[in-house]
Write a protein that holds these residues in place. Structure first.
Motif, PDB file in Angstrom:
ATOM      1  N   THR A 123      71.961  66.268 168.559  1.00 48.71           N
ATOM      2  CA  THR A 123      73.280  66.362 168.069  1.00 48.71           C
ATOM      3  C   THR A 123      73.796  65.221 167.448  1.00 48.71           C
ATOM      4  O   THR A 123      74.445  65.282 166.273  1.00 48.71           O
ATOM      5  N   ARG A 124      73.222  64.146 168.035  1.00 48.55           N
ATOM      6  CA  ARG A 124      73.524  62.716 167.304  1.00 48.55           C
ATOM      7  C   ARG A 124      72.918  61.664 168.004  1.00 48.55           C
ATOM      8  O   ARG A 124      72.271  61.838 168.896  1.00 48.55           O
ATOM      9  N   VAL A 125      72.852  60.683 167.221  1.00 49.80           N
ATOM     10  CA  VAL A 125      71.873  59.272 167.439  1.00 49.80           C
ATOM     11  C   VAL A 125      72.953  58.262 167.668  1.00 49.80           C
ATOM     12  O   VAL A 125      73.457  57.998 166.454  1.00 49.80           O
ATOM     13  N   GLU A 126      73.179  57.455 168.548  1.00 52.10           N
ATOM     14  CA  GLU A 126      73.902  56.315 168.380  1.00 52.10           C
ATOM     15  C   GLU A 126      73.429  55.224 168.801  1.00 52.10           C
ATOM     16  O   GLU A 126      72.496  55.131 169.634  1.00 52.10           O
TER      17      GLU A 126
ATOM     18  N   ARG B  84      61.390  55.347 177.257  1.00 51.77           N
ATOM     19  CA  ARG B  84      62.416  56.067 177.216  1.00 51.77           C
ATOM     20  C   ARG B  84      62.791  56.892 178.355  1.00 51.77           C
ATOM     21  O   ARG B  84      62.156  57.231 179.343  1.00 51.77           O
ATOM     22  N   LEU B  85      64.269  56.699 178.655  1.00 53.63           N
ATOM     23  CA  LEU B  85      65.069  57.286 179.899  1.00 53.63           C
ATOM     24  C   LEU B  85      65.479  58.538 179.580  1.00 53.63           C
ATOM     25  O   LEU B  85      66.120  58.837 178.450  1.00 53.63           O
ATOM     26  N   TYR B  86      65.447  59.608 180.463  1.00 52.26           N
ATOM     27  CA  TYR B  86      65.783  60.755 180.259  1.00 52.26           C
ATOM     28  C   TYR B  86      67.222  60.926 181.196  1.00 52.26           C
ATOM     29  O   TYR B  86      66.942  60.745 182.318  1.00 52.26           O
ATOM     30  N   PHE B  87      68.321  61.256 180.687  1.00 54.79           N
ATOM     31  CA  PHE B  87      69.244  61.457 181.491  1.00 54.79           C
ATOM     32  C   PHE B  87      69.833  63.107 181.277  1.00 54.79           C
ATOM     33  O   PHE B  87      69.873  63.563 180.061  1.00 54.79           O
ATOM     34  N   ARG B  88      70.527  63.595 182.336  1.00 52.22           N
ATOM     35  CA  ARG B  88      71.267  64.806 182.103  1.00 52.22           C
ATOM     36  C   ARG B  88      72.753  64.609 182.646  1.00 52.22           C
ATOM     37  O   ARG B  88      72.804  63.668 183.506  1.00 52.22           O
TER      38      ARG B  88
ATOM     39  N   THR C 276      72.330  66.567 177.863  1.00 45.98           N
ATOM     40  CA  THR C 276      71.301  65.623 178.017  1.00 45.98           C
ATOM     41  C   THR C 276      71.614  64.437 176.933  1.00 45.98           C
ATOM     42  O   THR C 276      71.762  64.739 175.924  1.00 45.98           O
ATOM     43  N   ARG C 277      70.621  63.310 177.409  1.00 49.84           N
ATOM     44  CA  ARG C 277      70.729  62.425 176.293  1.00 49.84           C
ATOM     45  C   ARG C 277      69.303  61.343 176.779  1.00 49.84           C
ATOM     46  O   ARG C 277      68.727  61.651 177.960  1.00 49.84           O
ATOM     47  N   HIS C 278      68.723  60.961 175.920  1.00 51.78           N
ATOM     48  CA  HIS C 278      67.691  59.896 175.725  1.00 51.78           C
ATOM     49  C   HIS C 278      68.235  58.525 175.736  1.00 51.78           C
ATOM     50  O   HIS C 278      68.735  58.405 174.428  1.00 51.78           O
ATOM     51  N   VAL C 279      67.673  57.731 176.198  1.00 46.72           N
ATOM     52  CA  VAL C 279      67.927  56.156 175.964  1.00 46.72           C
ATOM     53  C   VAL C 279      67.033  55.282 175.848  1.00 46.72           C
ATOM     54  O   VAL C 279      66.021  55.632 176.769  1.00 46.72           O
TER      55      VAL C 279
ATOM     56  N   ILE D  51      70.562  55.778 171.622  1.00 44.66           N
ATOM     57  CA  ILE D  51      70.950  56.872 172.562  1.00 44.66           C
ATOM     58  C   ILE D  51      70.970  58.263 171.643  1.00 44.66           C
ATOM     59  O   ILE D  51      71.745  58.281 170.633  1.00 44.66           O
ATOM     60  N   THR D  52      70.177  59.142 172.101  1.00 45.48           N
ATOM     61  CA  THR D  52      70.031  60.369 171.308  1.00 45.48           C
ATOM     62  C   THR D  52      70.620  61.581 172.180  1.00 45.48           C
ATOM     63  O   THR D  52      70.251  61.785 173.470  1.00 45.48           O
ATOM     64  N   TYR D  53      71.640  62.256 171.785  1.00 46.80           N
ATOM     65  CA  TYR D  53      72.363  63.142 172.649  1.00 46.80           C
ATOM     66  C   TYR D  53      71.786  64.477 172.092  1.00 46.80           C
ATOM     67  O   TYR D  53      71.745  64.907 171.081  1.00 46.80           O
TER      68      TYR D  53
END
Length: 296
Positions: free
Chosen positions: A119-122, A148-152, A164-167, A179-181
């Motif tokens: 949805t977006r990259v920050e 890459r770290l995976y979060f929910r 969820t997001r990837h950092v 950070i990719t959401y």
DNA sequence: GAAATTTGACCCGG
DNA sequence: CCGGGTCAAATTTC
């Protein structure tokens, strides 16, 4: 609201977004310079000596961020494209039912949790964004030095929030997180309400004490052993002690509140009045960071 | 003991 | 088969 936010998967108007971020950062830098001047002009008790170093650190962070932002639209957009490019095609939005089966027969759980397209990259100096995330994976990515770290969302189980997001740390600047959401929060739960809200009446500065370049870290703050992927982990008591130390003596106001359970989330808010302006220090999140708010 | 993180295993698309 | 994303048992931390 992230301090540094650039790019979008739709590539709608990266230039405009980058421009706005640059202006915000420049504004923040100017305010940091004012803060530093105020701090230098004041006769500080010994316990506040670290504040000047802190202000200097803010300035350095802003300068570095500005440098990155102005490095070039091409590099910026290509980086965002690369970050988004690793995503699977949007066509896989349908839920892959029971994508994983263990030896003891697959679990029926999960369901409908497949992430859609980003949805977006920050790009931010802190991985903190006001939401409570739970890490569920980490992966070494090919052609990338940083994992890459995976979060929910931590409320996935409670509220069924599918965000969820990837950092991942930036290749260019390890102190920046890309950070990719995926998906939106349906839980509407944020941390440190009232501090994270940005109503535009004050400037925000985010300082990441977990920066790899810790050579000039404020002495009042703590050192810690490195954490995998560079995201540092501190206990609540450690962070709160750092805040107390920073705010010790002088005209302290507000104190510490909002301590979360250590290990789950460390959240403390300290406030102090200083040289006519009010200074707030907030420490929260699993990646230790502080947020300074200068009011007026 | 509870809750979060770590980390190897597993799944799936290309 | 490879690489990225996710799961879940084991481990860690309080």
């Amino acid at each position: 609201m992230a301090l540094i936010a650039t790019g979008a998967t739709s590539a709608a108007s990266p230039a405009a977004a980058s421009m706005a971020a640059s202006e915000l950062m420049a504004q923040g830098r100017n305010s940091a310079a004012v803060l530093e001047t105020i701090l230098q002009g004041a006769s500080l008790p010994p316990a506040h000596g670290g504040l000047q170093l802190l202000a200097a650190e803010i300035l350095r962070c802003c300068d570095r961020a500005l440098t990155v932002m102005r490095a070039g639209e091409a590099a910026e957009s290509s980086a965002a494209a690369a970050a988004a490019g690793v995503k699977r095609k949007p066509a896989t939005t349908t839920a892959p039912a029971n994508r994983k089966r263990r030896a003891n027969g697959g679990s029926s759980g999960g369901g409908a949790s497949s992430p859609a397209a980003a949805t977006r990259v920050e790009r931010s100096r802190t991985s903190e964004d006001g939401y409570l995330w739970r890490k569920y994976g980490q992966k070494e990515i090919k052609n990338s030095k940083r994992p890459r770290l995976y979060f929910r969302c931590s409320y996935k189980d409670d509220d069924g929030c599918t965000a969820t997001r990837h950092v991942q740390q930036s290749e260019d600047d390890p102190s920046l997180y890309v950070i990719t959401y995926f998906g939106d929060h349906t839980c509407s739960r944020k941390l440190a309400a009232g501090v994270d809200e940005d109503d535009g009446t004050f400037q925000k500065f985010v300082i990441n004490f977990g920066s790899a370049s810790a050579s000039s870290s404020p002495p009042l703050l703590y050192e810690s052993s490195s954490y995998s992927s560079g995201i540092r982990r501190e206990t609540t008591s450690t962070i709160v002690e750092a805040v107390k130390l920073l705010l010790a003596g002088g005209s302290r106001r507000g104190g510490i509140r909002g301590e979360g359970r250590a290990g789950r989330i460390a959240s403390g808010v300290g406030g102090g009045e200083f040289a006519g302006g009010r200074l707030f220090l907030c420490v929260s999140g699993t990646g230790a960071f502080a947020r300074l708010l200068e009011l007026g």
